[in-house]
Design an enzyme around this catalytic site. Structure first.
Site, PDB file in Angstrom:
ATOM      1  N   ALA A  27      -4.048   8.159  -4.683  1.00 18.99           N
ATOM      2  CA  ALA A  27      -2.590   7.493  -5.160  1.00 18.99           C
ATOM      3  C   ALA A  27      -2.590   6.109  -5.154  1.00 18.99           C
ATOM      4  CB  ALA A  27      -1.875   7.626  -3.762  1.00 18.99           C
ATOM      5  N   GLY A  87       0.739  -1.314   0.189  1.00 14.57           N
ATOM      6  CA  GLY A  87       0.104  -0.071   0.071  1.00 14.57           C
ATOM      7  C   GLY A  87       0.860   1.306   0.029  1.00 14.57           C
ATOM      8  N   ASN A  88       0.172   2.318   0.364  1.00 13.09           N
ATOM      9  CA  ASN A  88       1.108   3.456   0.458  1.00 13.09           C
ATOM     10  C   ASN A  88       0.502   4.397   1.492  1.00 13.09           C
ATOM     11  OD1 ASN A  88      -1.139   5.623  -0.818  1.00 13.09           O
ATOM     12  ND2 ASN A  88      -0.516   4.229  -2.582  1.00 13.09           N
ATOM     13  N   HIS A  89       1.095   5.643   1.961  1.00 15.20           N
ATOM     14  CA  HIS A  89       0.730   6.373   2.969  1.00 15.20           C
ATOM     15  C   HIS A  89      -0.563   7.241   2.754  1.00 15.20           C
ATOM     16  CE1 HIS A  89       3.914   5.020   5.623  1.00 15.20           C
ATOM     17  NE2 HIS A  89       4.783   5.388   4.525  1.00 15.20           N
ATOM     18  N   SER A  90      -1.011   7.364   1.605  1.00 12.62           N
ATOM     19  CA  SER A  90      -2.319   8.344   1.263  1.00 12.62           C
ATOM     20  C   SER A  90      -3.263   8.095   2.411  1.00 12.62           C
ATOM     21  CB  SER A  90      -2.732   7.880  -0.157  1.00 12.62           C
ATOM     22  OG  SER A  90      -4.007   8.650  -0.209  1.00 12.62           O
TER      23      SER A  90
END
Ligand code: CTP
Length: 402
Positions: A278, A211-214
């Site tokens: 994102a 995943g990502n930090h969005s």
């Protein structure tokens, strides 16, 4: 007096609570009536010690209401809240603010507030220490989370004799705020808008993902801004703990491919698409059916490219449709943003530079530059995401009409 053309014929409830600033409510009523609005005043009982109801009934040309029942007649609070286009609480005391936050209902004004189906805006008035008290600030945040709007307090001379924050905005500022609010409200009326927000999660096995930090905050703020301007909004939202906004259609998705399917199927029916999510650029080639067990010293995952949603919408775009995208860059920001604008056939790209303090993932503030397809650059300072959302939508409206 400025010409307030949006206020003509608008139905406004003015709620007055017991603050010294209540004397200014007479000027608010006068300005609203002169602008052609219809005004009904409701006072809390303590407010009547600060300004005479007779003054307000004379200026508003309507009876002033205070009690749930008077002379054996029940005041229909439900119908009052349905009658109005907007309910304005000015001045709003600490006490009524606290009732609005908790839902306490011990007078007619609170009964109308709690049953109002119209939007509500408040202009607080109190001494600086009361204004800055954590419980007051918490209550302000709470009423905002219920979609009430708050007109910022001014700094200046206070009833205590001290100078500081907490003065109610001046009547002219309050009326100008209402004029702007009605103007904004119709800007996107009848427009269908698709907004994507948040991260995507790409499963590796049943328990892990990439995943990502969005956080989704920026996209949610944009969706709310569009809704507040009258648009019919569909928000395609990746996994986030942020609260799902009210008043719009929300389609929850998890992976890039689910987001692609949702956006491409909704896109043909919208006027504007704002791709703020994102989206993962790569996803595992295979998803292990069972949890991957720890074995060797290293683990190699094979990834494949995901489909670019913004690019696809750029290909599908028909005459009259508008597509906006984002670019998050750490190097050669402008060059990369312009490349994305062109390669994805977008009408505008909002550049977030992670180098700027306070910008990017997880922050409540952001710093952006917008590039449009006419070759213009629009620069903005670091600001709260909700205000950035207004900047983006103002720019979008201007670029779309250029
Ligand atoms: N985007 C998208 N689908 C993807 C990847 C990105 O729709 N699979 C959209 C994002 O929502 C954003 C824009 O494309 O509006 C740019 O995203 P960004 O991650 O900055 O750029 P990429 O195209 O992924 O390129 P790179 O990661 O190499 O900068």
């Amino acid at each position: 007096m400025p010409f307030y053309f949006m206020l003509k014929g608008k139905k406004i409830i003015l709620g007055i609570t017991g603050s010294i600033a209540a004397y200014k409510s007479a000027v608010i009523v006068r300005l609203l009536i002169k602008a052609g609005a219809e005004v009904k005043v409701i006072m809390t009982p303590p407010a009547t010690s600060f300004i005479a109801p007779l003054t307000l009934s004379t200026l508003s040309k309507n009876d002033v209401l205070f009690e749930l029942s008077e002379n054996d007649t029940w005041s229909n609070h439900v119908m009052l809240g349905r009658w109005a286009d907007i309910m304005l609480m000015a001045p709003l005391t600490c006490n009524t603010l606290s009732s609005m936050a908790s839902g306490a209902c011990d007078n007619l004004l609170m009964a109308v507030y709690l049953s109002a189906t119209c939007p509500v805006v408040a202009a607080p008035a109190m001494d600086e220490d009361m204004w800055l008290h954590p419980s007051t600030q918490k209550n302000i945040a709470t009423i905002k989370s219920y979609h009430n709007e708050v007109i910022p307090v001014n700094s200046g001379e206070l009833a205590s004799g001290l100078t500081g924050q907490g003065r109610m905005a001046e009547p002219e500022e309050i009326v100008a705020w209402l004029e702007e609010w009605f103007k904004k409200k119709v800007q996107l009326t009848g427009k269908k808008i698709l907004v994507s927000a948040g991260p995507t999660y790409e499963a590796m096995d049943p328990v892990r993902f990439i995943g990502n930090h969005s956080s989704g905050k920026m996209g949610i703020a944009l969706a709310e801004e569009c809704r507040s301007r009258g648009a019919d909004v569909t928000l395609v939202l990746g996994p986030t703990v942020e609260k799902v906004p009210a008043g719009m259609t929300v389609k929850r998705v998890v992976s890039a491919s689910e987001m692609y399917d949702a956006c491409t199927s909704i896109f043909p029916s919208v006027d504007i698409a704002i791709m703020c999510a994102a989206v993962a650029d790569y996803t595992p080639v295979t998803v292990a059916p069972e949890k991957i067990k720890k074995s060797g010293e290293t683990l190699t995952l094979e990834l494949k490219k995901t489909a670019d949603i913004l690019k696809r919408l750029g290909e599908l775009k028909k005459e009259g449709q508008f597509v906006a995208g984002f670019a998050l860059e750490t190097t050669n920001e402008k060059e990369h943003a312009l490349k994305k604008l062109q390669q994805k056939n977008a009408d505008m790209i909002v550049l977030n530079s992670l180098k700027d303090a306070g910008a990017g993932f997880g922050h409540d503030t952001n710093k952006i530059t917008i590039f449009d397809k006419q070759g213009n650059e629009h620069h903005f300072d670091t600001r709260p995401k909700s205000e950035i959302a207004a900047d983006i939508i103002n720019t979008l409206i201007n670029v779309a009409h250029a």
